[in-house]
Write a protein that holds these residues in place. Structure first.
Motif, PDB file in Angstrom:
ATOM      1  N   UNK A 119       7.756   3.571   9.727  1.00 56.79           N
ATOM      2  CA  UNK A 119       7.961   2.250   9.164  1.00 56.79           C
ATOM      3  C   UNK A 119       9.426   1.905   9.008  1.00 56.79           C
ATOM      4  N   UNK A 120       9.674   0.633   8.781  1.00 54.39           N
ATOM      5  CA  UNK A 120      11.025   0.144   8.515  1.00 54.39           C
ATOM      6  C   UNK A 120      10.973  -0.726   7.257  1.00 54.39           C
ATOM      7  N   UNK A 121      12.132  -0.956   6.667  1.00 53.15           N
ATOM      8  CA  UNK A 121      12.246  -1.881   5.541  1.00 53.15           C
ATOM      9  C   UNK A 121      12.691  -3.230   6.093  1.00 53.15           C
ATOM     10  N   UNK A 122      11.905  -4.251   5.819  1.00 52.91           N
ATOM     11  CA  UNK A 122      12.201  -5.580   6.348  1.00 52.91           C
ATOM     12  C   UNK A 122      13.573  -6.047   5.862  1.00 52.91           C
ATOM     13  N   UNK A 123      14.464  -6.426   6.773  1.00 49.72           N
ATOM     14  CA  UNK A 123      15.796  -6.877   6.351  1.00 49.72           C
ATOM     15  C   UNK A 123      15.774  -8.224   5.642  1.00 49.72           C
ATOM     16  N   UNK A 124      14.654  -8.952   5.711  1.00 44.87           N
ATOM     17  CA  UNK A 124      14.571 -10.257   5.056  1.00 44.87           C
ATOM     18  C   UNK A 124      13.951 -10.179   3.659  1.00 44.87           C
ATOM     19  N   UNK A 125      12.826  -9.489   3.529  1.00 46.10           N
ATOM     20  CA  UNK A 125      12.129  -9.505   2.234  1.00 46.10           C
ATOM     21  C   UNK A 125      12.049  -8.139   1.582  1.00 46.10           C
ATOM     22  N   UNK A 126      12.526  -7.067   2.251  1.00 45.44           N
ATOM     23  CA  UNK A 126      12.595  -5.703   1.720  1.00 45.44           C
ATOM     24  C   UNK A 126      11.236  -5.009   1.641  1.00 45.44           C
ATOM     25  N   UNK A 127      10.239  -5.543   2.315  1.00 45.05           N
ATOM     26  CA  UNK A 127       8.922  -4.907   2.339  1.00 45.05           C
ATOM     27  C   UNK A 127       8.935  -3.717   3.293  1.00 45.05           C
ATOM     28  N   UNK A 128       8.239  -2.636   2.915  1.00 46.12           N
ATOM     29  CA  UNK A 128       8.042  -1.511   3.827  1.00 46.12           C
ATOM     30  C   UNK A 128       6.995  -1.909   4.863  1.00 46.12           C
ATOM     31  N   UNK A 129       7.361  -1.835   6.134  1.00 55.68           N
ATOM     32  CA  UNK A 129       6.480  -2.286   7.215  1.00 55.68           C
ATOM     33  C   UNK A 129       6.058  -1.087   8.050  1.00 55.68           C
ATOM     34  N   UNK A 170      16.271   2.549   9.858  1.00 55.60           N
ATOM     35  CA  UNK A 170      15.840   3.107  11.136  1.00 55.60           C
ATOM     36  C   UNK A 170      16.365   2.302  12.314  1.00 55.60           C
ATOM     37  N   UNK A 171      16.319   0.987  12.210  1.00 58.77           N
ATOM     38  CA  UNK A 171      16.654   0.148  13.360  1.00 58.77           C
ATOM     39  C   UNK A 171      18.109   0.275  13.792  1.00 58.77           C
ATOM     40  N   UNK A 172      19.013   0.606  12.864  1.00 59.78           N
ATOM     41  CA  UNK A 172      20.428   0.700  13.218  1.00 59.78           C
ATOM     42  C   UNK A 172      20.697   1.868  14.164  1.00 59.78           C
ATOM     43  N   UNK A 173      19.797   2.844  14.183  1.00 60.90           N
ATOM     44  CA  UNK A 173      19.990   4.010  15.051  1.00 60.90           C
ATOM     45  C   UNK A 173      18.964   4.065  16.171  1.00 60.90           C
ATOM     46  N   UNK A 174      18.130   3.042  16.294  1.00 59.29           N
ATOM     47  CA  UNK A 174      17.034   3.052  17.255  1.00 59.29           C
ATOM     48  C   UNK A 174      17.481   2.395  18.551  1.00 59.29           C
ATOM     49  N   UNK A 175      17.654   3.198  19.598  1.00 64.13           N
ATOM     50  CA  UNK A 175      18.081   2.688  20.907  1.00 64.13           C
ATOM     51  C   UNK A 175      16.836   2.334  21.707  1.00 64.13           C
ATOM     52  N   UNK A 227       4.493  -2.445  20.555  1.00 65.08           N
ATOM     53  CA  UNK A 227       5.852  -2.833  20.942  1.00 65.08           C
ATOM     54  C   UNK A 227       6.793  -3.038  19.761  1.00 65.08           C
ATOM     55  N   UNK A 228       6.320  -2.877  18.522  1.00 62.59           N
ATOM     56  CA  UNK A 228       7.264  -3.024  17.427  1.00 62.59           C
ATOM     57  C   UNK A 228       6.631  -3.342  16.096  1.00 62.59           C
ATOM     58  N   UNK A 229       7.403  -4.000  15.237  1.00 60.06           N
ATOM     59  CA  UNK A 229       7.036  -4.245  13.848  1.00 60.06           C
ATOM     60  C   UNK A 229       6.956  -5.744  13.563  1.00 60.06           C
ATOM     61  N   UNK A 277       0.841  -1.193   0.000  1.00 61.16           N
ATOM     62  CA  UNK A 277       0.000   0.000   0.000  1.00 61.16           C
ATOM     63  C   UNK A 277       0.873   1.238   0.000  1.00 61.16           C
ATOM     64  N   UNK A 278       0.373   2.302  -0.638  1.00 61.88           N
ATOM     65  CA  UNK A 278       1.185   3.512  -0.680  1.00 61.88           C
ATOM     66  C   UNK A 278       1.314   4.140   0.704  1.00 61.88           C
ATOM     67  N   UNK A 279       0.378   3.853   1.615  1.00 63.96           N
ATOM     68  CA  UNK A 279       0.509   4.354   2.986  1.00 63.96           C
ATOM     69  C   UNK A 279       1.760   3.784   3.656  1.00 63.96           C
ATOM     70  N   UNK A 280       2.134   2.547   3.290  1.00 61.65           N
ATOM     71  CA  UNK A 280       3.355   1.953   3.840  1.00 61.65           C
ATOM     72  C   UNK A 280       4.593   2.680   3.321  1.00 61.65           C
ATOM     73  N   UNK A 281       4.533   3.145   2.083  1.00 61.56           N
ATOM     74  CA  UNK A 281       5.637   3.937   1.545  1.00 61.56           C
ATOM     75  C   UNK A 281       5.811   5.206   2.365  1.00 61.56           C
ATOM     76  N   UNK A 282       4.676   5.899   2.615  1.00 60.33           N
ATOM     77  CA  UNK A 282       4.731   7.143   3.362  1.00 60.33           C
ATOM     78  C   UNK A 282       5.215   6.964   4.781  1.00 60.33           C
ATOM     79  N   UNK A 283       4.900   5.830   5.391  1.00 64.92           N
ATOM     80  CA  UNK A 283       5.373   5.553   6.744  1.00 64.92           C
ATOM     81  C   UNK A 283       6.871   5.300   6.781  1.00 64.92           C
ATOM     82  N   UNK A 284       7.424   4.776   5.692  1.00 71.22           N
ATOM     83  CA  UNK A 284       8.791   4.251   5.709  1.00 71.22           C
ATOM     84  C   UNK A 284       9.810   5.144   5.020  1.00 71.22           C
ATOM     85  N   UNK A 285       9.441   5.745   3.890  1.00 67.46           N
ATOM     86  CA  UNK A 285      10.408   6.475   3.077  1.00 67.46           C
ATOM     87  C   UNK A 285      10.323   7.976   3.336  1.00 67.46           C
ATOM     88  N   UNK A 286      11.369   8.588   3.859  1.00 67.39           N
ATOM     89  CA  UNK A 286      11.313  10.031   4.154  1.00 67.39           C
ATOM     90  C   UNK A 286      11.183  10.892   2.913  1.00 67.39           C
TER      91      UNK A 286
END
Length: 654
Positions: free
Chosen positions: A282-292, A262-267, A298-300, A30-39
């Motif tokens: 949102x984040x990009x899934x490190x396994x399948x590259x989907x915008x989540x 995002x996760x690499x800088x998320x403490x 508590x998370x994704x 969904x394009x909403x996932x793009x907006x959540x994930x891509x600045x």
């Protein structure tokens, strides 16, 4: 996603179209996932995202415009704007585009300042001529090389040529099995298309079209003419215009990362970050590259089976990232915690209704009552430090709610303009099921943690006292909706007027301060719907637009002095000549602090008015109790709304 196939006349299956060579670096359902994930692509609607006078990202999907073109390194599309949809849902140009148009200006600025843009291709795009793997696919960063104007029918329209920034790597959307691009040292970066200077306006431009050179300045008398003749309709691009390339320039760097990490800088041990604005992006899934999108408190979680979105593409992935969520202290969300007044004063504002101030009937609460004659009333129970510090009081509940496993999630909005758009808050329902603007998971009160039941006791008390003091009968709550807000989350204007609800809604606010505003619904303010359809029964509420004139006609009609036809004709003619495009201004404003309770009573209040809640940029919980009518509860769910509060959960107003 495998290539779709069709059956040939011989009976053998053949590809519908060529398949691409690889997978995109990121994709979304969904394009909403793009907006959540891509600045660089926060566009909720529209084909381009711009901010601060620059264009940052572009989506080429269903309609790229006339004479669009896409190959392995070049994309040519229309510039959005100046269009509307016809009866068939197709975009039709309704006015001329100009250089001063916002989107044109932003793209021109990005071109002049060498700001690359990210491009996304959707599955409905037919210009590429290939089947892309996913509904939305990130292509790459592109530089803007040319912006010009054309004639589209009788209108002037802007077009843009993008060129891939990285010319060394093979594009994933290239034909499957095709050769990689030539090395940079073997490329020709000096050749350019033929160009000429216009005799009429002296503007020099490339020859864009194979059929001949023409002036592409929209203000010129020779605009879009080959010689003295208007350009033909069947124009094709000149090969030199498609094949020339700009020399790589190390100075040109994308402003944003194409794929953020995002996760690499998320403490996750930092409480100040745990509920910040970035925490619910949102984040990009490190396994399948989907915008989540972040759907869980508590998370994704990557897999699509966690929420019920109709017609959602099925996707299964094992990746999930749940954070530790350290407890956020009250001190960090209430700046004035130690120095807050013992008893908050009411600050009048001439722009809003002044309430009745009562310090006695529900002491130690200050009771502020806003009466809307013939509609309903809103009671604001103002808390104080003593109430908040009481055992099992608001201070304790704020911490307990963070520690409890509530099951808070974000859910798809039922009537969202863009499919897949999630609520800007996390929610869970206890007691009888309640769907409001999104389908929410419903748990029985027997599953509710102690903090929720303590809140229920308070809201049961507030409902009974506020309604009885107004001289009405109260209905005990049998449902509670718990909402959690991270920083910058808010709920826009809405009402709680579902037919399944009783007339009373009570809310307890915990954590950050928020502002609640109430306004008349647009159709009752204007006297007609958004499509200019007259209200069959116009209540003519105090403060509505053209109140005196509308009331005069309504009185004449109700007294039989004019017919229904005459009544409608008078209103139609008047509204046609006296349109008001603005919405009603808020008439009531509530400054809601930690521990405060709000009780809204009256079915007409939800019918005619709507409210919004905007929290400060910090953590907040809102617990809202309602009465769900028995006839609207499925018998199999009836047990969920049954509860008996323990002695310490029953509230006595202290």
């Amino acid at each position: 996603m495998p290539a779709k196939r069709k059956r040939a006349t011989s009976g053998a299956e053949v590809p519908l179209s060529p398949t691409v060579d690889g997978e995109p670096p990121a994709w979304a359902n969904f394009r909403s996932e793009l907006g959540d994930t891509l600045p660089w692509f926060r566009a909720v609607q529209g084909g381009a995202y711009h901010k601060d006078g620059l264009a940052w990202g572009v989506l080429v999907d269903r309609d790229s415009g006339e004479r669009s073109y896409i190959d392995e390194e070049v994309v040519i599309t229309r510039i959005g704007g100046s269009c509307s949809k016809n009866a068939n849902g197709d975009l039709v140009r309704v006015k001329d585009q100009e250089k001063k148009d916002l989107m044109v200006k932003c793209l021109l600025n990005s071109m002049e300042q060498n700001v690359p843009v990210g491009i996304i291709i959707g599955e409905h795009n037919t210009v590429l001529g290939k089947i892309v793997p996913h509904p939305y696919n990130v292509m790459d960063h592109f530089r803007i090389t040319n912006i010009w104007f054309e004639c589209i029918g009788k209108r002037k329209a802007a077009k843009v040529r993008y060129e891939k920034l990285d010319l060394q790597s093979k594009s994933w959307w290239a034909d499957k099995g095709s050769l990689p691009p030539p090395p940079l040292e073997e490329r020709d970066f000096t050749s350019r298309p033929n160009s000429a200077e216009c005799n009429a306006c002296s503007h020099r431009s490339f020859q864009v079209f194979h059929q001949g050179w023409m002036c592409l300045q929209p203000s010129c008398t020779r605009f879009f003419k080959i010689g003295a003749l208007a350009a033909p309709a069947n124009l094709t691009y000149h090969q030199k215009f498609l094949s020339y390339r700009m020399a790589p320039d190390p100075v040109i760097k994308p402003h944003h990362s194409l794929i953020p990490d995002l996760l690499s800088t998320f403490d996750e041990d930092d409480a100040s970050v745990a509920t910040s604005r970035v925490a619910w992006k949102g984040i990009v899934c490190p396994q399948c590259r989907k915008c989540i999108s972040r759907k869980f408190w508590r998370g994704w979680k990557c897999s699509d089976d966690s929420t019920d979105i109709s017609a959602q593409p099925q996707h299964s992935c094992t990746f999930e990232k749940m954070t530790r969520m350290p407890v956020v202290s009250l001190r960090s969300v209430i700046d004035t915690l130690e120095i807050a007044p013992q008893k908050r004063a009411f600050m009048p504002d001439d722009k809003f209704m002044t309430p009745e101030v009562d310090d006695n009937s529900l002491a130690p609460y200050r009771r502020l009552v806003y009466n809307i004659p013939g509609v309903g009333h809103i009671t604001h129970l103002v808390s104080n430090r003593d109430i908040n510090n009481h055992p099992n009081g608001p201070n304790t509940m704020f911490t307990q709610l963070q520690l409890a496993e509530l099951g808070l999630q974000r859910f798809p909005l039922s009537n969202a303009v863009v499919t897949g758009t999630l609520t800007a808050h996390f929610a869970v329902n206890y007691g009888n099921p309640y769907k409001y603007v999104a389908p929410v998971n419903s748990k029985g009160f027997d599953e509710a943690p102690g903090a929720v039941l303590h809140a229920l006791g308070r809201l049961q008390w507030a409902t009974e006292r506020a309604v009885h003091l107004a001289g009405h009968t109260s209905y005990p709550p049998n449902e509670m909706l718990v909402l959690g807000y991270f920083a910058n989350m808010k709920i826009g204007y809405h009402d709680d007027g579902e037919t399944s609800l009783g007339p009373t809604i009570a809310t307890l606010s915990l954590g950050a301060r928020s502002t609640m505003q109430i306004r008349m619904k647009s159709k009752y303010y204007k006297g007609q719907s958004s499509r200019n359809i007259l209200l069959e029964n116009d209540p003519v509420l105090p403060g509505c637009a053209f109140q005196l004139q509308r009331m005069a006609w309504k009185t004449e009609f109700e007294h039989g002095m004019i017919t229904q036809t005459k009544y409608n004709k008078c209103r139609n003619e008047f509204f046609k000549n006296n349109r008001t495009q603005c919405e009603a201004k808020p008439c009531i404003k509530l400054d809601i602090h930690h521990g405060d309770m709000i009780v809204m009573h009256g079915e007409s209040l939800q019918r005619y008015y709507e409210h919004e809640v905007v929290p400060e940029s910090k953590l907040r919980f809102a617990l809202t109790a309602r009465h769900i009518k028995a006839e609207h509860v499925d018998p199999k769910d009836a047990h969920k709304g049954e509860f008996t509060l323990a002695g310490h959960q029953i509230y006595n107003g202290i």
